[in-house]
Design an enzyme around this catalytic site. Structure first.
Site: not given
Ligand code: DQA
Length: 144
Positions: A9-10, A17, A22, A73, A76, A86, A97, A99, A106
């Site tokens: 998301p986002n 953003r 970011y 990624n 949130a 799961d 994983e 980010h 953070r």
């Molecule tokens: C994120 C870090 C997460 O905490 C956050 O909610 C994001 C982006 C990152 O790529 O730094 O949406 O995954």
């Protein structure tokens, strides 16, 4: 080798953003660079984004037998989603994983990742380079 990049998301808002956190690159910019690097490595990539947790679960489930690794990624959902955790466990496709930001530097609520224990590893804090590093990691863990 096939690697599935999933974005939560986002992340569709990257570029506009919170650029201080970011950066200015859009998700399309990142995808373009991932594709260029993947071509040099001889890796096929698929790149997807969804704001919906269930859609991400469906894509992880469908990755079985079709992809050699997943780069995730989860945004949130990293910090909240038992369902994603799961799905990763159920499917057994090696998952990395990632980010853009360093989640450990953070807010406290971002320090915990529910998916980290079921992923092969975590790359966090390198901006768009987290994606290229993950491509290399995926190639390494998925090597036949
Ligand atoms: C994120 C870090 C997460 O905490 C956050 O909610 C994001 C982006 C990152 O790529 O730094 O949406 O995954």
């Amino acid at each position: 080798m096939n690697v599935l990049f999933l974005n939560g998301p986002n992340l569709n808002l990257l570029g506009q953003r919170e650029p201080g956190v970011y950066g200015r690159a859009t998700l399309a910019d990142i995808e373009t660079e991932v594709r260029a690097r993947a071509a040099k490595l001889g890796v096929e990539v698929e790149f997807r984004q969804s704001n919906a947790e269930g859609q991400l679960v469906d894509w992880i489930q469908q990755a079985a037998g079709r992809f050699d690794a997943i780069v995730l990624n989860a945004a949130a959902y990293t910090h909240t989603s038992v369902a994603l955790r799961d799905a990763i466990t159920a499917v057994g496709v090696p998952t990395i994983e990632i980010h853009l930001s360093n989640i450990h530097a953070r807010e406290e609520f971002r320090h915990r990742s529910l998916i980290a224990p079921v992923c092969r590893g975590q790359i966090s804090g390198f901006g768009p380079a987290s994606y290229w590093l993950a491509l290399e990691a995926a190639a390494a863990v998925a090597a036949p």
